[in-house]
Design an enzyme around this catalytic site. Structure first.
Site, PDB file in Angstrom:
ATOM      1  N   TYR A  86       4.396  -8.215  -8.038  1.00  0.00           N
ATOM      2  CA  TYR A  86       4.071  -7.961  -6.626  1.00  0.00           C
ATOM      3  C   TYR A  86       4.894  -8.909  -5.777  1.00  0.00           C
ATOM      4  CZ  TYR A  86       1.663  -8.298  -2.141  1.00  0.00           C
ATOM      5  OH  TYR A  86       1.386  -8.319  -0.803  1.00  0.00           O
TER       6      TYR A  86
ATOM      7  N   GLU B  92       6.468  -4.883   1.745  1.00  0.00           N
ATOM      8  CA  GLU B  92       5.686  -5.144   0.532  1.00  0.00           C
ATOM      9  C   GLU B  92       6.089  -4.177  -0.563  1.00  0.00           C
ATOM     10  OE1 GLU B  92       1.112  -5.913   0.310  1.00  0.00           O
ATOM     11  OE2 GLU B  92       1.405  -3.765  -0.005  1.00  0.00           O
TER      12      GLU B  92
END
Length: 382
Positions: free
Chosen positions: A101, A187
């Site tokens: 992530y 993101e």
């Protein structure tokens, strides 16, 4: 402005970031055709501007064009978490070795960017931050300086060695997107290491600062693809400052500070605001009436709280606007009214003489918030 995943990936590719092959489908037949062209297997991903798709059935691996058509049809027909769905993204299935992530986000509390990375991608990052915060690397980036290699190296420390070079290149490009495209968030969850050693952005989430859209005309045009909430559209047509929220108390106030305070006291009273609506400093009778019509057109609203402090805005005109709106539209929920400031006494007298069954008077903001919260909760229970 939140971009769809496929729009975010278009931005990624324009900046040299690798993403899976795929294309957008607006019908089950198009999803089946795309899956056929991808070799008969694909990932069908619902395109919405909210998270939680993986856990909510919004991302499905399929092994045939027929199955792709079936899943795409379900998504397009049923929507996702009460959101309408007009398209799905059909992508190739990739041989994934590891999932990570990463993100860059505007940190308003510090006035800089916060970069984050963890070797535990593909999961709820908020849950990981709560339960195991030490698993996430965090680096603050001065916007005047930009992301430097020492920032990137610090973030890379959580990744396996064979992923660092590819991930570092993507991080540099994400930082460029953040600044050049006026983004407040970029993101990737997950960023994946493939079995052949490549690092690929399997997902894309980009939020663009609305105030900077004049500098990003190509991105501003993408908003035409977004579903429009009918209440928000009506408020925009009337020139009102309106934001839809997920509560049950409709809020009308004059001045952003007062409205924000009203949202807080409603939460303190045990309810949630259904919206933010600021009628401004010099609201006319027609503006007040239109505002109330907009709020009452939202089926989620169980009670309305009108909180006015009269300065430029005259409370007697607000009272007349409320009564005018109740002539135009039937109010099926209680309307709590708190008036203070210029001509407040006259405004209260106008409402009292009207003796409207839906109007509930309150003297203070705290009293008004508590009455509205109690009435909304009663409406929810019934």
């Amino acid at each position: 402005m939140d971009l769809y995943e496929h729009q975010g990936k278009d931005v990624f590719r324009a900046h040299g970031i690798a993403t899976p092959a795929g294309r957008v489908a607006e019908t089950p037949e198009e999803a089946a055709e795309a899956t056929h062209d991808l070799g008969g297997r694909s990932v069908v991903k619902v395109q919405v501007q909210i998270g939680g798709r993986g856990k909510g059935g919004g991302v499905v691996l399929v092994d045939s064009p027929d199955r792709a058509a079936e899943e795409a049809g379900r998504m397009l027909r049923d929507g996702f978490k009460d959101m309408p769905v007009t398209r799905v993204l059909v992508e190739e299935q990739l041989p994934i070795e590891r999932e990570f992530y990463t993100s860059f986000v505007l940190d308003r509390s510090t006035g800089d960017y916060l970069a984050m990375m963890t070797a535990e991608g593909g999961m709820d990052i908020e849950e990981l931050a709560r339960n195991r915060p030490e698993a996430i690397r965090r680096v603050h980036v001065d916007p005047m300086l930009g992301a430097r290699m020492y920032h990137i190296r610090e973030l890379m420390g959580t990744l396996p060695l064979n992923a660092r070079e590819g991930a570092a290149d993507i991080l540099r490009r994400l930082a460029t997107i953040l600044t050049e495209r006026d983004a407040t968030l970029v993101e990737v969850n997950p960023l994946v290491l493939l079995e052949d050693g490549r690092v690929v952005a399997l997902d894309a989430k980009i939020t663009i600062d609305d105030n900077a859209l004049w500098r990003q005309p190509d991105l501003a045009e993408l908003s035409a693809a977004f579903p429009i909430d009918p209440v928000e559209a009506r408020a925009k047509e009337a020139g009102l400052q309106y934001v839809k929220l997920d509560g049950e108390v409709g809020i009308i106030g004059n001045g952003a500070g007062l409205v924000m305070s009203t949202l807080d006291v409603v939460a303190q009273a045990g309810a949630r605001a259904a919206n933010f609506l600021d009628i401004g400093g010099g609201a006319s009778v027609d503006t007040m009436a239109t505002s109330l019509e907009v709020i009452l057109s939202d089926p989620a609203v169980k009670a309305v709280l009108i909180n006015i402090f009269g300065g430029i805005t005259r409370c007697d005109l607000v009272a007349q606007g409320i009564l005018e709106a109740l002539v135009r539209i039937e109010a099926r929920v209680p309307i709590v009214v708190r008036l203070d400031g210029t001509n407040a006494r006259l405004g209260r007298e106008i409402l009292k003489e009207a003796r409207h069954e839906r109007i509930v008077a309150a003297t203070t903001m705290l009293e008004a918030a508590q009455r509205a919260a109690d009435l909304a909760n009663e409406g929810e229970a019934s």
